[in-house]
Design an enzyme around this catalytic site. Sequence first.
Site, PDB file in Angstrom:
ATOM      1  N   SER A  98      -9.847  -0.969   6.982  1.00  0.00           N
ATOM      2  CA  SER A  98      -9.278  -0.801   5.644  1.00  0.00           C
ATOM      3  C   SER A  98      -8.523  -2.000   5.079  1.00  0.00           C
ATOM      4  O   SER A  98      -8.131  -1.963   3.910  1.00  0.00           O
ATOM      5  CB  SER A  98      -8.349   0.402   5.613  1.00  0.00           C
ATOM      6  N   LYS A 131       0.860  -1.187   0.000  1.00  0.00           N
ATOM      7  CA  LYS A 131       0.000   0.000   0.000  1.00  0.00           C
ATOM      8  C   LYS A 131       0.898   1.240   0.000  1.00  0.00           C
ATOM      9  O   LYS A 131       1.927   1.261   0.684  1.00  0.00           O
ATOM     10  CB  LYS A 131      -0.888  -0.024   1.245  1.00  0.00           C
ATOM     11  N   SER A 148      -9.756   1.514   2.835  1.00  0.00           N
ATOM     12  CA  SER A 148      -8.927   2.340   1.999  1.00  0.00           C
ATOM     13  C   SER A 148      -7.878   1.565   1.204  1.00  0.00           C
ATOM     14  O   SER A 148      -7.359   2.084   0.217  1.00  0.00           O
ATOM     15  CB  SER A 148      -8.218   3.395   2.853  1.00  0.00           C
TER      16      SER A 148
END
Length: 493
Positions: free
Chosen positions: A176, A77, A152
């Site tokens: 997330s 990420k 997210s």
Amino acid sequence: MSIDLTQATMTELRDAVADKSVSAVELTRAYLERIEAHDGHVRAYNETYADRAIERAEAVDRGEVTGVLAGVPIALKDNLCTTWGHTTCSSNILKNFRAPYNATVVEKLEAAGAVVLGKTNLDEFAMGSSTENSGFKPTKNPWDTGRVPGGSSGGSAAAVAADLCAAAFGSDTGGSIRQPAALCGVVGLKPTYGLISRFGLVAFASSLDQIGPFTHTVEDAAVLLNVIAGHDPRDSTSADPDTSGPIPDYTANLDRPIEGLKLGIAKQYMGEGNDPAVAKMIDDAIAMYKDMGATIVEVDLPHTEYGIPTYYIVATAEASSNLARYDGVHYGHRTEAPDDLIDLYSASRAEGFGDEVKRRIMLGTYALSSGYYDAYYLRALKVRRLIKNDFDAAFAQCDAIVCPTTTGPAFKFGEKTDDPLSMYLNDVYTVNANLAGIAGISVPGGFTEVDGKTLPLGLQLLGPTFSEPTLLRAANMYEKSNNFGNTRALASV
Ligand code: GLN
């Protein structure tokens, strides 16, 4: 290459490299080719590092890089710091930012031989549930590109779901990892707060943030947890083995069904808002666990409904403080020709941050401001304790709680963007685990048909702090009882 990337698990690929039935370079190239072919429409990656990845893979093939992940291509990420490439948090304020150090997790993964393919898209600064808040682009759900992948960490979930990497990493502040894992049909693990070092994870809400893996199987998640777990003196909140115990081998007992497993069901997670397919998923899971000899008990989590307001006060308060550093001086985007110093700060921030990030900074600043601090922030901390007490009482009666990860499958782009509250409500089943600091995992829970498309669902298991060995075993029992995770989003292409 003899291996089909849309069938293999990470562990199988790792073993194939180890026994030389495939070379690390072949494997890395095969993923880079898939990224080339599919990422144009999935849009999971912000950046890829083809040359660096091939060099690392060559070093694995020469035997210079070894370890339990030797040659395994992974994605990170884009809020995990790396000394190469950019670390942007999908924010225009950090568009050109290059981190001066690696996150501890990144160091550990590379020391174990992993090959980093690239960085994945997210909601700006990890604030969101759909990747629609990314400052760059939305990521598409590989099961239906008209729908969101969740967020997210939507880029990481989509990258695993579309087999654009063997595994990926994300961060979970209020769901997330688990929510995008559920919406993309993959496994997502949020470890206990403090089990994984947060050093080098760009902070959103420091008392809630935790790093964890996305994989196709529970076993793969356990293999990765073995690599990343453990105390880090560079993170003052990282768990001290003297009090939390040594790190076990999370793969050791995965296949041994848990005798006398006690699972809790909470009515607060089984409300009318659940899609019928979600309710059926839970009923089927309970029936399976009963068949395997588990005992099911009813537990009560009476403060569940306060989770969303509590989370959105605590998280925004911490975010408003953490994001103060992006002022055009310390970090990030700087406005051109400001009138004075104050204008430099405010114009840089106004230009660099997106709407949702600004909304959170304003909410958090308000909650912390004198006169409102007691009414909002302090009260939220007290309710946070009550939520934690609920879980403590429940875990006195059971080993883990079975519940949905989300109320339904992936939603359409634009469906919730006009109404931030409806977006926040999407986190109803995930935020409380972060407020309580406990462990949670989402595993593929089957499919539902919507508008002629097959969409995945996620089953969530929540366990007490440091219960990962039990949680992973219970998740593995469920996974092995069905074939949900074996169906891949882009298997035919
Ligand atoms: N959707 C939640 C939020 O917007 C959770 C985000 C996260 O876990 N990073 O804050």
